[in-house]
Design an enzyme around this catalytic site. Structure first.
Site, PDB file in Angstrom:
ATOM      1  N   ASP A  91       9.272   2.736   1.447  1.00 52.31           N
ATOM      2  CA  ASP A  91       8.115   3.474   1.958  1.00 52.31           C
ATOM      3  C   ASP A  91       8.003   3.204   3.462  1.00 52.31           C
ATOM      4  O   ASP A  91       7.571   2.122   3.871  1.00 52.31           O
ATOM      5  CB  ASP A  91       6.855   3.016   1.203  1.00 52.31           C
ATOM      6  N   LYS A  96       2.853  10.360   7.969  1.00 45.06           N
ATOM      7  CA  LYS A  96       2.126   9.960   9.194  1.00 45.06           C
ATOM      8  C   LYS A  96       2.642  10.621  10.470  1.00 45.06           C
ATOM      9  O   LYS A  96       2.258  11.731  10.749  1.00 45.06           O
ATOM     10  CB  LYS A  96       2.059   8.429   9.280  1.00 45.06           C
ATOM     11  N   PHE A 111       0.859  -1.192   0.000  1.00 41.72           N
ATOM     12  CA  PHE A 111       0.000   0.000   0.000  1.00 41.72           C
ATOM     13  C   PHE A 111       0.889   1.234   0.000  1.00 41.72           C
ATOM     14  O   PHE A 111       1.768   1.371   0.849  1.00 41.72           O
ATOM     15  CB  PHE A 111      -0.919   0.032   1.233  1.00 41.72           C
TER      16      PHE A 111
HETATM   17  C1  LIG Z   1      -0.769   5.519   4.974  1.00 47.40           C
HETATM   18  C2  LIG Z   1       0.244   5.072   4.000  1.00 47.40           C
HETATM   19  C3  LIG Z   1       0.449   5.752   2.789  1.00 47.40           C
HETATM   20  C4  LIG Z   1      -0.408   6.917   2.353  1.00 47.40           C
HETATM   21  O1  LIG Z   1      -0.340   7.988   3.233  1.00 47.40           O
HETATM   22  P1  LIG Z   1      -1.478   9.133   3.175  1.00 47.40           P
HETATM   23  O2  LIG Z   1      -0.958  10.192   4.095  1.00 47.40           O
HETATM   24  O3  LIG Z   1      -2.747   8.488   3.641  1.00 47.40           O
HETATM   25  O4  LIG Z   1      -1.565   9.572   1.770  1.00 47.40           O
HETATM   26  C5  LIG Z   1       1.451   5.305   1.956  1.00 47.40           C
HETATM   27  N1  LIG Z   1       2.229   4.257   2.293  1.00 47.40           N
HETATM   28  C6  LIG Z   1       2.067   3.577   3.448  1.00 47.40           C
HETATM   29  C7  LIG Z   1       2.966   2.443   3.770  1.00 47.40           C
HETATM   30  C8  LIG Z   1       1.059   3.957   4.332  1.00 47.40           C
HETATM   31  O5  LIG Z   1       0.878   3.262   5.458  1.00 47.40           O
END
Ligand SMILES: *Cc1c(COP(=O)(O)O)cnc(C)c1O
Length: 386
Positions: A217, A246, A132
């Site tokens: 990521d 985050k 994700f």
């Molecule tokens: C939450 C998340 C995203 C996206 O972040 P947003 O601030 O919601 O756009 C991307 N990569 C990972 C691994 C995430 O947990």
């Protein structure tokens, strides 16, 4: 406002995108939340990973208030003191050479994909199944879940997905057209699945050999969650591009894409953001990072996470398929859908979130007490053994 007023207003005016639980959260303190009826909860949602520092941290609140009185808006056409401090801090803590500041996780990924194309003059991106990376069109193209993708096809071309932790598939997927491989160190939304260290190191090695860039990521795993400031630091990885967001700024919206120094500078004007690097978010981030480091929150996540995993693994329930995690990023995979069990947990005063249909996920603030974690584990035991 009481719960039913709040609920009917939101139900009337929201888009309908969100499946909401029938409570209205109006206040928080540390790892505790309160709803509009005054009911208290132990928070294991942690703002979906944005609240590693807990709620209403006074030092973060003060940094935000002070900066708000001084300067909020300052686009990157000007230099700024808070931004300068933060850029230096982020690069120092990660070993990266430069940083692009933005406002969310998906923007950080979007930038990483664009930078990878720009730097390699290639187009291909290899991502992982169950990965994700966000919801904007580029990040969504790297995201695997068909529920998120299919309504928006066609997405950006030249993305392909290999099974996570499958070295042979990765070896076969990286070609001389591959700009980047993008991976999480622990897959979050995809079910709390820790990466195999050998797989992650192979990804780095193959990228180096074949001239592709490794995008890590750490939007969910970053800022102490897994027991290190960043999860890649556990495995001796050195990402070419690192995405963070985050918990980067104590809950204030912010994202960052960091670049390895050997990649040099990017050409002017090819990317940017109005709000990116604004002094308010920078000040919040500086305060949040100071607390994480001075209060040793990564170490705390490691200790408490190991203990919590142990507690959960003692639960004898025929519903449980597997308990897994790293630090305070913890998942319980069930043999059936988790929604009713999450509702039961909420009724017992514990808020947790799903990761896919069958995994119960716990992302408590790293400041949570052992007592609260113990109470959460007990509630899980009650719910899964009822
Ligand atoms: C939450 C998340 C995203 C996206 O972040 P947003 O601030 O919601 O756009 C991307 N990569 C990972 C691994 C995430 O947990």
């Amino acid at each position: 406002m009481d719960t039913s007023t709040i609920q009917s207003l939101e139900d009337q005016f929201t888009t309908g995108l969100f499946t909401k639980r029938p409570i209205a959260i109006v206040r928080g303190q540390g790892a505790h939340l309160w709803d509009a009826d005054g009911k208290e909860y132990i928070d294991c949602v942690g703002g979906q990973g944005a609240a590693n520092l807990g709620h209403a941290n006074p030092a973060v609140a003060k940094a935000i208030a002070d900066q708000a009185m001084r300067l909020i808006s300052c686009p990157e056409m000007f230099y700024n003191d808070r931004r300068a401090d933060l850029e230096q801090k982020l690069c120092g803590l990660t070993g990266m050479g430069s940083v692009y500041l933005c406002n969310s996780g998906t923007e950080a990924v979007e930038a990483a994909i664009k930078f990878a194309r720009l730097l390699t003059h290639r187009t291909g991106i290899v991502a992982a199944m169950r990965g994700f990376h966000g919801r904007t069109m580029g990040a969504l193209s790297a995201t695997w879940e068909s529920r998120y993708r299919e309504p928006f096809l066609p997405l950006v071309p030249d993305f392909n997905h290999i099974p996570y932790n499958d070295g042979a598939a990765l070896r076969a997927a990286i070609t001389d057209q591959t700009a980047a491989v993008i991976l999480e160190v622990v897959q979050g939304e995809g079910g709390v699945r820790p990466g195999d260290p050998d797989f992650l190191r192979l990804a780095q090695q193959l990228c180096q050999e074949r001239g592709a860039l490794l995008i890590i990521d750490e939007i969910q795993t970053g800022f102490g969650r897994t027991g290190r400031l960043f999860a890649f630091q556990r495995y001796g990885l050195q990402p070419d591009l690192l995405c963070a967001a985050k918990s980067i700024a104590g809950g204030i919206p912010m994202g960052a894409t960091l670049l390895q120094s050997r990649l040099g500078k990017l050409p002017p004007q090819v990317h940017g953001s109005t709000f990116g690097g604004n002094p308010l978010a920078c000040a919040a981030s500086l305060a949040a990072i100071d607390i994480m480091v001075s209060e040793r929150l990564p170490e705390r996540a490691e200790e408490l996470g190991t203990w919590f995993l142990g507690q959960l693994r003692q639960i004898q329930s025929p519903l449980i398929r597997e308990v897994r995690g790293l630090g305070l990023m913890v998942g319980i995979e069930l043999k059936q859908k988790v929604t009713p069990y999450l509702q039961e947990l909420m009724a017992r005063g514990v808020l947790a979130l799903p990761a896919g249909m069958t995994v119960m996920r716990f992302l408590p603030p790293l400041v949570i007490s052992k007592e609260d974690l113990g109470a959460a584990a007990e509630a899980v035991q009650e719910v899964l053994c009822a």
